[in-house]
Design a protein around this motif. Structure first.
Motif, mmCIF file in Angstrom:
data_model
loop_
_atom_site.group_PDB
_atom_site.id
_atom_site.type_symbol
_atom_site.label_atom_id
_atom_site.label_comp_id
_atom_site.label_asym_id
_atom_site.label_seq_id
_atom_site.Cartn_x
_atom_site.Cartn_y
_atom_site.Cartn_z
ATOM 1 N N GLY A 35 0.619 -1.349 0.239
ATOM 2 C CA GLY A 35 0.156 -0.152 -0.433
ATOM 3 C C GLY A 35 0.378 1.457 0.234
ATOM 4 N N ASP A 36 0.505 2.580 0.275
ATOM 5 C CA ASP A 36 0.998 3.337 0.091
ATOM 6 C C ASP A 36 1.753 3.817 1.335
ATOM 7 N N VAL A 37 2.836 3.575 2.282
ATOM 8 C CA VAL A 37 3.409 3.584 2.468
ATOM 9 C C VAL A 37 4.069 4.847 3.416
ATOM 10 N N LEU A 38 3.984 5.783 2.137
ATOM 11 C CA LEU A 38 4.330 7.328 3.177
ATOM 12 C C LEU A 38 2.905 8.553 3.212
ATOM 13 N N SER A 44 5.893 15.659 8.855
ATOM 14 C CA SER A 44 5.740 16.631 10.246
ATOM 15 C C SER A 44 6.587 17.788 9.977
ATOM 16 N N ASP A 45 6.970 18.826 8.616
ATOM 17 C CA ASP A 45 7.284 20.079 8.915
ATOM 18 C C ASP A 45 6.750 20.340 7.820
ATOM 19 N N PRO A 88 1.876 20.682 17.577
ATOM 20 C CA PRO A 88 1.330 20.364 19.033
ATOM 21 C C PRO A 88 1.520 21.331 20.245
ATOM 22 N N THR A 89 0.489 21.441 20.329
ATOM 23 C CA THR A 89 0.382 22.383 21.570
ATOM 24 C C THR A 89 0.958 21.818 23.201
#
Length: 56
Positions: free
Chosen positions: A21-24, A29-30, A35-36
């Motif tokens: 499947g599509d693993v990417l 994260s950039d 997250p607060t």
């Protein structure tokens, strides 16, 4: 004269994408908002997620 090939047609091997499947991820994260941050003096998360063998 063309005579048919008596050997069976070889099966097509599946691609890596078909198998795994599509693993990417669609975003990295950039690209995601940060997250607060948790307040440093709040131990609530640690207390809620403490393993049972760490009693306290």
């Amino acid at each position: 004269m063309n005579t048919p090939d008596p050997r069976p047609h070889p099966r097509r091997r599946p691609t890596l994408e078909e198998i795994f499947g599509d693993v990417l991820p669609e975003t990295t994260s950039d690209d995601r908002p940060e997250p607060t941050p948790r307040p440093k003096d709040d131990d609530t998360w640690y207390e809620e997620n403490r393993p049972p063998h760490h009693g306290g």
